[in-house]
Design a protein around this motif. Structure first.
Motif, short mmCIF file in Angstrom:
data_model
loop_
_atom_site.label_atom_id
_atom_site.label_comp_id
_atom_site.label_asym_id
_atom_site.label_seq_id
_atom_site.Cartn_x
_atom_site.Cartn_y
_atom_site.Cartn_z
N TRP A 31 1.05 -0.80 -0.26
CA TRP A 31 -0.04 -0.13 -0.23
C TRP A 31 0.95 1.51 0.03
O TRP A 31 0.63 2.50 -0.17
CB TRP A 31 -0.95 0.49 0.82
N THR A 125 -13.64 -2.61 18.94
CA THR A 125 -15.12 -1.78 18.51
C THR A 125 -15.50 -2.02 17.02
O THR A 125 -16.41 -0.61 16.72
CB THR A 125 -14.51 -0.29 19.34
N GLU A 126 -15.17 -2.89 16.52
CA GLU A 126 -15.56 -2.66 15.48
C GLU A 126 -14.82 -0.85 13.93
O GLU A 126 -15.22 -1.31 12.87
CB GLU A 126 -17.00 -2.62 14.55
N GLN A 127 -14.01 -0.52 14.61
CA GLN A 127 -13.81 0.63 13.71
C GLN A 127 -12.62 0.28 12.53
O GLN A 127 -12.62 1.20 11.70
CB GLN A 127 -12.71 1.95 14.87
N ALA A 130 -14.74 -1.02 9.98
CA ALA A 130 -15.70 0.06 9.71
C ALA A 130 -14.72 1.15 8.29
O ALA A 130 -15.02 0.71 7.21
CB ALA A 130 -16.20 0.79 10.35
N LEU A 134 -15.16 1.88 4.27
CA LEU A 134 -15.48 2.98 4.05
C LEU A 134 -14.60 3.44 3.25
O LEU A 134 -14.34 4.53 2.69
CB LEU A 134 -15.45 3.99 5.68
N GLY A 135 -14.34 2.16 2.22
CA GLY A 135 -13.49 2.15 1.65
C GLY A 135 -11.38 2.34 1.65
O GLY A 135 -11.09 2.37 0.55
N LYS B 45 -21.52 -9.24 7.11
CA LYS B 45 -20.21 -9.37 7.12
C LYS B 45 -19.76 -10.19 5.58
O LYS B 45 -18.97 -9.83 4.97
CB LYS B 45 -19.37 -9.95 8.83
N ILE B 48 -20.67 -8.37 2.39
CA ILE B 48 -19.87 -7.49 2.17
C ILE B 48 -18.33 -7.70 2.35
O ILE B 48 -17.84 -6.68 2.18
CB ILE B 48 -20.49 -5.80 3.54
N LEU B 50 -16.15 -8.62 4.85
CA LEU B 50 -15.31 -8.30 6.15
C LEU B 50 -15.31 -9.85 6.10
O LEU B 50 -14.45 -10.17 6.92
CB LEU B 50 -16.24 -7.91 6.57
N GLU B 71 -8.02 -6.60 -3.04
CA GLU B 71 -8.49 -4.83 -2.66
C GLU B 71 -9.34 -3.55 -3.70
O GLU B 71 -9.77 -3.00 -2.89
CB GLU B 71 -7.69 -4.09 -1.53
N TYR B 72 -8.57 -3.68 -4.74
CA TYR B 72 -9.60 -2.23 -5.68
C TYR B 72 -11.01 -2.75 -5.75
O TYR B 72 -12.00 -1.69 -5.25
CB TYR B 72 -8.92 -2.14 -6.94
N ALA B 75 -13.46 -2.76 -2.85
CA ALA B 75 -13.66 -1.38 -2.60
C ALA B 75 -14.38 -1.35 -4.35
O ALA B 75 -15.32 -0.49 -3.19
CB ALA B 75 -12.03 -1.24 -2.57
N ARG B 78 -17.83 -2.26 -2.57
CA ARG B 78 -18.44 -2.10 -1.10
C ARG B 78 -19.15 -0.63 -1.51
O ARG B 78 -19.55 -0.13 -0.80
CB ARG B 78 -16.26 -1.93 -0.25
N TYR B 83 -22.34 0.56 5.74
CA TYR B 83 -23.34 -0.02 6.28
C TYR B 83 -23.27 0.51 8.16
O TYR B 83 -22.18 1.05 8.29
CB TYR B 83 -21.48 -1.19 6.73
N PHE B 85 -23.10 -0.31 11.89
CA PHE B 85 -22.72 -0.95 12.82
C PHE B 85 -23.29 -0.87 14.28
O PHE B 85 -23.80 -0.51 14.75
CB PHE B 85 -20.54 -0.86 12.67
N ALA B 89 -19.35 1.99 15.80
CA ALA B 89 -18.07 1.99 15.25
C ALA B 89 -17.20 3.42 14.85
O ALA B 89 -16.62 3.34 13.56
CB ALA B 89 -17.40 0.99 14.17
N GLY B 103 -15.83 8.02 4.52
CA GLY B 103 -15.64 7.46 3.38
C GLY B 103 -15.42 8.24 2.05
O GLY B 103 -15.64 7.42 0.87
N TYR B 106 -12.32 8.27 0.23
CA TYR B 106 -12.63 7.08 -0.67
C TYR B 106 -13.96 6.43 -1.47
O TYR B 106 -13.01 5.30 -2.29
CB TYR B 106 -12.06 5.94 0.60
N LEU B 107 -14.76 6.68 -1.33
CA LEU B 107 -16.08 5.99 -1.71
C LEU B 107 -16.67 7.37 -3.37
O LEU B 107 -17.56 6.81 -4.23
CB LEU B 107 -16.99 5.68 -0.99
N ASP B 163 -26.55 -3.44 11.57
CA ASP B 163 -26.53 -4.39 12.29
C ASP B 163 -27.16 -4.23 13.77
O ASP B 163 -26.33 -3.25 14.16
CB ASP B 163 -25.10 -4.77 12.40
#
Lengths: 260, 254
Positions: A31, A125-127, A130, A134-135, B45, B48, B50, B71-72, B75, B78, B83, B85, B89, B103, B106-107, B163
């Motif tokens: 990365w 805490t699932e961050q 997340a 969020l990409g 999960k 998506i 995870l 990964e791309y 992404a 996604r 999502y 949580f 989160a 987001g 990135y999104l 969730d």
């Protein structure tokens, strides 16, 4: 389960851990070249790891330099009837060994623990999940900035530790041992070379890489709520401290064989 | 459209999902109910990615994502999802608006100069004003859920996975969240999967309710039909009764 079974399980689990840590390092490299570096995060981490650890690092080194000077003074006084070579002893010890090692241990205990605890809490805490939704991913957003911060700040802290230790030694030599300040200074300036400085300085990069890897890996492997975060943090700090001393031996052996 | 066939997921020797088949039509809301530990969260999960499924197939808009490793590419998939949580989160180290806008970088292709404005709009959509510069730790449980919801919808996803959106909230806040989910469905025309064991919430927001038990869906129907179901497992769950065929957990405790 037999003792062999327990030993085998421990070996397998350690091997799996090393493998997963290697995968983390691989994704850091991947990365680093594939995506934009999060410079803002790296800067924030550099402040936390570097600036916030500066005072405690310098204080630790300062007193270590003072102790070294006292010990060297009393030993050489017993042997030669006067305190000699204090500057050389303090200078070499600080620059080649104690500067980088003490800095690595202080940073492990302070910043390393914070990294492991923060990432560990984010994990439970699932961050971390997340981040994926969020990409982005933890390697990109969390780990690479911490690697950059460790690799940039640990060598700088080491230089400060070196100077601080030498200064501590100087203070004790001059005030307690009655060594003339010019003698102390000349000892260092005459006998120490850039290569001696580079010996310790280059080790600080290795320690930085190790601390970032161990603390990020341990943090991201956290399971089991608050108790898990506590376990992770303790484990990361202990492992960093042990590895600092182990790696120090091997790095010294390699550097000495290379004539550095 | 999300199509799932034969989805399996194991954790060690434990089979959590045992061959799930389900399709969720565009614009519909599917509520997945089931006891704690029945695999509801594992199910979304996996959708998506995870979690990596151990078998079966997951298709999103016809694209098989089951074994997608790049990964791309992941992404990009996604990007279609939001999502929410269970505990929100939210990232503790940044402010509320930065969380909501997180987001976008990135999104979406939005310029950074618009991030704060978009975050404000999304926060207004979930009924929150004047919280932009607060930290997540300064918010109440219900507000955290709403901020998390604003973050989930910030990049305007086509699918939203919830969730347990109402868990840990008081009945009034739960109803507000339910209304928000309905509002988002109407306004954004999103397809949603909602994991819950709050039957009141499920009946209010769902187009379809499905019950997950021992790794499979044992019922799937419209809310009214679900409420009147004569399936003893469904009936016990709807009634919230300790008496009935679902005894596994009690037996575990004994």
């Amino acid at each position: 389960m037999s003792i062999f079974g327990l030993a085998g399980r421990a070996v397998l689990s350690s091997a799996a851990g090393i493998g997963r840590a290697a995968l983390l390092v691989r994704s850091v490299f991947f990365w680093s070249f594939k995506a934009k570096i999060e410079w803002r995060q790296a800067f924030i981490q550099a402040v936390r790891i570097g600036v916030d650890s500066l005072a405690v690092t310098m204080l630790t080194s300062f007193f270590t330099g003072m102790v070294l000077a006292l010990q060297a003074g009393s030993t050489t006084k017993n042997l030669f009837n006067e305190p000699i070579y204090i500057g050389i002893l303090v200078g070499f010890s600080m620059v080649k060994e104690l500067g980088p090692v003490l800095t690595a241990i202080v940073v492990s205990g302070r910043a390393g623990a914070a990294i492991a605890a923060e990432l560990g809490t984010m994990c439970v805490t699932e961050q971390i999940d997340a981040l994926y939704t969020l990409g982005t991913n933890p390697a990109r957003y969390l780990v690479i900035p911490r690697y950059i911060a460790c690799l940039a700040m640990l060598p700088i802290l080491t230089v400060f530790a070196d100077f601080s230790g030498i200064l501590g030694g100087f203070l004790v030599s001059v005030t307690r041992l009655d060594v003339p300040s010019t003698t102390y200074r000349q000892d260092i300036l005459t006998f120490m070379t850039t290569s001696d400085f580079m010996h310790g300085f280059s080790k600080s990069f290795l320690f930085a890489f190790m601390i970032a890897t161990v603390c990020c890996f341990k943090g991201l492997s956290t399971r089991g709520g608050a108790e898990g975060v506590g376990r992770t943090t303790t484990g990361a700090v202990v492992l960093c401290m042990v590895l600092t001393l182990v790696l120090d031996y091997f790095a010294t052996a390699i550097l000495v064989s290379l004539g550095i | 459209m999300i199509e799932i066939s034969g989805l399996r997921k194991n954790f060690g020797p434990k089979q959590v999902l045992r061959g799930i088949d389900i399709a969720i039509a565009e614009g519909k809301t599917l509520c997945v109910v089931g006891g704690s530990g029945s695999g509801k969260s594992t199910f979304i999960k996996c959708i998506i990615r995870l979690l990596h499924p151990d078998g079966g197939a997951i298709k999103v808009d016809g694209q098989d994502i089951t074994h997608m490793e790049d990964e791309y590419a992941l992404a990009a998939v996604r990007r279609k999802f939001g999502y929410l949580f269970q505990e929100g989160a939210l990232f503790d180290s940044i402010s509320v608006w930065e969380n909501v806008a997180f987001g976008l970088r990135y999104l979406s292709d939005e310029p950074p100069s618009r991030y704060r404005e978009i975050a404000k709009q999304k926060l207004a959509l979930v009924g929150l004003d004047n919280v932009c510069d607060l930290r997540p730790s300064e918010l109440s449980g219900g507000m955290k859920k709403r901020v998390a919801l604003a973050r989930a919808i910030a990049a305007e996803p086509r699918y939203i996975l919830y969730d347990e959106p109402t868990s840990g909230l008081d009945p009034i806040m739960s109803d507000i969240i339910n209304d928000l989910i309905l509002h988002l469905k109407r306004k954004l025309a999103v397809t949603s999967i909602v994991i819950t064991h709050d039957m009141k919430s499920a009946f209010k927001i769902a187009d379809e309710v499905a019950m997950l038990y021992e790794g499979n869906f044992i019922a799937r129907c419209a809310p009214e039909e679900f409420r009147k179901s004569d399936n003893p497992f469904v009936h016990q769950f709807v009634e919230g009764s300790g008496e009935g065929p679902i005894k596994m957990k009690i037996r575990d405790l004994e």
